[in-house]
Design a protein around this motif. Sequence first.
Motif, PDB file in Angstrom:
ATOM      1  N   ARG A  85       6.240 -42.245  -4.733  1.00  0.00           N
ATOM      2  CA  ARG A  85       5.733 -41.077  -5.450  1.00  0.00           C
ATOM      3  C   ARG A  85       4.343 -40.700  -4.949  1.00  0.00           C
ATOM      4  NH1 ARG A  85       2.324 -39.567  -8.934  1.00  0.00           N
ATOM      5  NH2 ARG A  85       1.520 -41.621  -9.411  1.00  0.00           N
ATOM      6  N   ARG A  86       3.508 -41.705  -4.716  1.00  0.00           N
ATOM      7  CA  ARG A  86       2.138 -41.464  -4.254  1.00  0.00           C
ATOM      8  C   ARG A  86       2.069 -41.007  -2.803  1.00  0.00           C
ATOM      9  NH1 ARG A  86      -1.400 -46.603  -6.568  1.00  0.00           N
ATOM     10  NH2 ARG A  86      -0.852 -46.298  -8.774  1.00  0.00           N
ATOM     11  N   HIS A  87       2.894 -41.580  -1.944  1.00  0.00           N
ATOM     12  CA  HIS A  87       2.706 -41.394  -0.500  1.00  0.00           C
ATOM     13  C   HIS A  87       3.900 -40.795   0.239  1.00  0.00           C
ATOM     14  CE1 HIS A  87      -0.936 -43.647  -1.067  1.00  0.00           C
ATOM     15  NE2 HIS A  87      -0.253 -44.646  -1.588  1.00  0.00           N
ATOM     16  N   GLY A  88       5.041 -40.688  -0.421  1.00  0.00           N
ATOM     17  CA  GLY A  88       6.238 -40.177   0.246  1.00  0.00           C
ATOM     18  C   GLY A  88       6.074 -38.765   0.774  1.00  0.00           C
ATOM     19  N   GLY A  89       5.370 -37.928   0.035  1.00  0.00           N
ATOM     20  CA  GLY A  89       5.170 -36.549   0.479  1.00  0.00           C
ATOM     21  C   GLY A  89       4.380 -36.469   1.768  1.00  0.00           C
ATOM     22  N   ALA A  90       3.315 -37.265   1.858  1.00  0.00           N
ATOM     23  CA  ALA A  90       2.488 -37.269   3.068  1.00  0.00           C
ATOM     24  C   ALA A  90       3.254 -37.841   4.255  1.00  0.00           C
ATOM     25  CB  ALA A  90       1.204 -38.066   2.828  1.00  0.00           C
ATOM     26  N   VAL A  91       4.016 -38.905   4.006  1.00  0.00           N
ATOM     27  CA  VAL A  91       4.808 -39.516   5.081  1.00  0.00           C
ATOM     28  C   VAL A  91       5.859 -38.524   5.577  1.00  0.00           C
ATOM     29  CG1 VAL A  91       6.496 -41.344   5.590  1.00  0.00           C
ATOM     30  CG2 VAL A  91       4.392 -41.892   4.344  1.00  0.00           C
ATOM     31  N   GLY A  92       6.549 -37.880   4.651  1.00  0.00           N
ATOM     32  CA  GLY A  92       7.567 -36.907   5.034  1.00  0.00           C
ATOM     33  C   GLY A  92       6.985 -35.708   5.763  1.00  0.00           C
ATOM     34  N   ALA A  93       5.829 -35.231   5.304  1.00  0.00           N
ATOM     35  CA  ALA A  93       5.196 -34.073   5.947  1.00  0.00           C
ATOM     36  C   ALA A  93       4.797 -34.390   7.382  1.00  0.00           C
ATOM     37  CB  ALA A  93       3.983 -33.618   5.139  1.00  0.00           C
ATOM     38  N   TRP A 153       9.642 -52.279   1.996  1.00  0.00           N
ATOM     39  CA  TRP A 153      10.418 -53.095   1.069  1.00  0.00           C
ATOM     40  C   TRP A 153      10.767 -54.447   1.697  1.00  0.00           C
ATOM     41  CZ3 TRP A 153      11.589 -53.468  -3.869  1.00  0.00           C
ATOM     42  CH2 TRP A 153      12.689 -54.230  -4.262  1.00  0.00           C
ATOM     43  N   ARG A 154      11.186 -54.416   2.946  1.00  0.00           N
ATOM     44  CA  ARG A 154      11.628 -55.644   3.621  1.00  0.00           C
ATOM     45  C   ARG A 154      10.477 -56.560   4.026  1.00  0.00           C
ATOM     46  NH1 ARG A 154      16.073 -52.816   7.492  1.00  0.00           N
ATOM     47  NH2 ARG A 154      17.694 -52.600   5.911  1.00  0.00           N
ATOM     48  N   SER A 155       9.337 -55.976   4.387  1.00  0.00           N
ATOM     49  CA  SER A 155       8.217 -56.783   4.900  1.00  0.00           C
ATOM     50  C   SER A 155       6.883 -56.301   4.348  1.00  0.00           C
ATOM     51  CB  SER A 155       8.193 -56.717   6.426  1.00  0.00           C
ATOM     52  OG  SER A 155       9.390 -57.155   6.985  1.00  0.00           O
ATOM     53  N   PRO A 156       6.683 -56.396   3.052  1.00  0.00           N
ATOM     54  CA  PRO A 156       5.418 -55.911   2.485  1.00  0.00           C
ATOM     55  C   PRO A 156       4.208 -56.707   2.968  1.00  0.00           C
ATOM     56  CG  PRO A 156       6.661 -57.104   0.835  1.00  0.00           C
ATOM     57  CD  PRO A 156       7.548 -56.953   2.041  1.00  0.00           C
ATOM     58  N   GLU A 157       4.431 -57.922   3.424  1.00  0.00           N
ATOM     59  CA  GLU A 157       3.321 -58.757   3.894  1.00  0.00           C
ATOM     60  C   GLU A 157       2.692 -58.216   5.178  1.00  0.00           C
ATOM     61  OE1 GLU A 157       6.964 -60.092   5.964  1.00  0.00           O
ATOM     62  OE2 GLU A 157       6.536 -59.682   3.863  1.00  0.00           O
ATOM     63  N   ARG A 158       3.357 -57.288   5.852  1.00  0.00           N
ATOM     64  CA  ARG A 158       2.788 -56.697   7.070  1.00  0.00           C
ATOM     65  C   ARG A 158       1.578 -55.825   6.765  1.00  0.00           C
ATOM     66  NH1 ARG A 158       6.940 -53.429   9.784  1.00  0.00           N
ATOM     67  NH2 ARG A 158       5.282 -53.102  11.282  1.00  0.00           N
ATOM     68  N   TYR A 159       1.500 -55.305   5.535  1.00  0.00           N
ATOM     69  CA  TYR A 159       0.340 -54.503   5.151  1.00  0.00           C
ATOM     70  C   TYR A 159      -0.804 -55.428   4.764  1.00  0.00           C
ATOM     71  CZ  TYR A 159      -2.849 -51.793   2.330  1.00  0.00           C
ATOM     72  OH  TYR A 159      -3.987 -51.239   1.820  1.00  0.00           O
ATOM     73  N   ASP A 160      -1.966 -55.200   5.382  1.00  0.00           N
ATOM     74  CA  ASP A 160      -3.167 -55.991   5.103  1.00  0.00           C
ATOM     75  C   ASP A 160      -4.229 -55.063   4.522  1.00  0.00           C
ATOM     76  OD1 ASP A 160      -5.366 -57.638   5.031  1.00  0.00           O
ATOM     77  OD2 ASP A 160      -5.405 -58.033   7.178  1.00  0.00           O
ATOM     78  N   PRO A 161      -4.484 -55.158   3.213  1.00  0.00           N
ATOM     79  CA  PRO A 161      -5.466 -54.263   2.590  1.00  0.00           C
ATOM     80  C   PRO A 161      -6.886 -54.467   3.109  1.00  0.00           C
ATOM     81  CG  PRO A 161      -4.717 -55.910   1.018  1.00  0.00           C
ATOM     82  CD  PRO A 161      -3.874 -56.058   2.246  1.00  0.00           C
ATOM     83  N   GLU A 162      -7.151 -55.579   3.736  1.00  0.00           N
ATOM     84  CA  GLU A 162      -8.471 -55.829   4.320  1.00  0.00           C
ATOM     85  C   GLU A 162      -8.724 -54.917   5.524  1.00  0.00           C
ATOM     86  OE1 GLU A 162     -10.830 -58.041   3.198  1.00  0.00           O
ATOM     87  OE2 GLU A 162      -9.491 -58.307   1.471  1.00  0.00           O
ATOM     88  N   ARG A 163      -7.665 -54.436   6.138  1.00  0.00           N
ATOM     89  CA  ARG A 163      -7.799 -53.608   7.341  1.00  0.00           C
ATOM     90  C   ARG A 163      -7.839 -52.121   7.054  1.00  0.00           C
ATOM     91  NH1 ARG A 163      -4.258 -55.256  12.133  1.00  0.00           N
ATOM     92  NH2 ARG A 163      -5.942 -54.151  13.153  1.00  0.00           N
ATOM     93  N   GLY A 164      -7.533 -51.727   5.813  1.00  0.00           N
ATOM     94  CA  GLY A 164      -7.575 -50.308   5.470  1.00  0.00           C
ATOM     95  C   GLY A 164      -6.622 -49.957   4.359  1.00  0.00           C
ATOM     96  N   TRP A 209      -1.903 -46.592   6.803  1.00  0.00           N
ATOM     97  CA  TRP A 209      -0.970 -47.543   7.408  1.00  0.00           C
ATOM     98  C   TRP A 209       0.442 -46.955   7.417  1.00  0.00           C
ATOM     99  CZ3 TRP A 209       3.069 -50.730   5.467  1.00  0.00           C
ATOM    100  CH2 TRP A 209       3.473 -51.760   6.326  1.00  0.00           C
ATOM    101  N   LEU A 210       0.865 -46.389   6.284  1.00  0.00           N
ATOM    102  CA  LEU A 210       2.187 -45.765   6.209  1.00  0.00           C
ATOM    103  C   LEU A 210       2.297 -44.587   7.170  1.00  0.00           C
ATOM    104  CD1 LEU A 210       2.744 -45.771   2.338  1.00  0.00           C
ATOM    105  CD2 LEU A 210       3.911 -47.225   4.018  1.00  0.00           C
ATOM    106  N   LEU A 211       1.231 -43.793   7.273  1.00  0.00           N
ATOM    107  CA  LEU A 211       1.249 -42.649   8.182  1.00  0.00           C
ATOM    108  C   LEU A 211       1.322 -43.096   9.638  1.00  0.00           C
ATOM    109  CD1 LEU A 211      -1.297 -40.270   6.423  1.00  0.00           C
ATOM    110  CD2 LEU A 211       1.212 -40.087   6.471  1.00  0.00           C
ATOM    111  N   ALA A 212       0.662 -44.190   9.971  1.00  0.00           N
ATOM    112  CA  ALA A 212       0.749 -44.721  11.335  1.00  0.00           C
ATOM    113  C   ALA A 212       2.188 -45.149  11.640  1.00  0.00           C
ATOM    114  CB  ALA A 212      -0.220 -45.880  11.529  1.00  0.00           C
ATOM    115  N   LEU A 213       2.836 -45.805  10.670  1.00  0.00           N
ATOM    116  CA  LEU A 213       4.234 -46.193  10.856  1.00  0.00           C
ATOM    117  C   LEU A 213       5.123 -44.962  11.033  1.00  0.00           C
ATOM    118  CD1 LEU A 213       4.787 -48.992   8.170  1.00  0.00           C
ATOM    119  CD2 LEU A 213       4.490 -49.282  10.632  1.00  0.00           C
TER     120      LEU A 213
END
Length: 91
Positions: free
Chosen positions: A30-38, A62-73, A78-82
């Motif tokens: 809900r928070r980020h899907g619109g930006a990712v889709g755009a 969903w499968r690998s949430p540990e890949r996100y590191d909040p210390e890095r940003g 991160w989602l937009l880069a993906l």
Amino acid sequence: MYESISQPSDASLVIAVGRQSMAALEELFRRHGGAVGALARRVTRDPHRAEEVCQTVFTDLWRSPERYDPERGGLRPWLLALAHRRSVDLV
């Protein structure tokens, strides 16, 4: 007058996703899907491919949430880069 309603941070929602919380994933979408889709639509210039990219990005979260590191940003960059990477791969 108005009470402050505390919303969970993106990082805490990612932790909840790691605990298989579909509600947390839905909130992140809900928070980020619109930006990712755009972004995916701008890169692919195809709404169907953009939807595929968006689904893939959130499925990967969903499968690998540990890949996100909040210390890095933040989560959104991160989602937009993906999404950008996936979109370029499709094009």
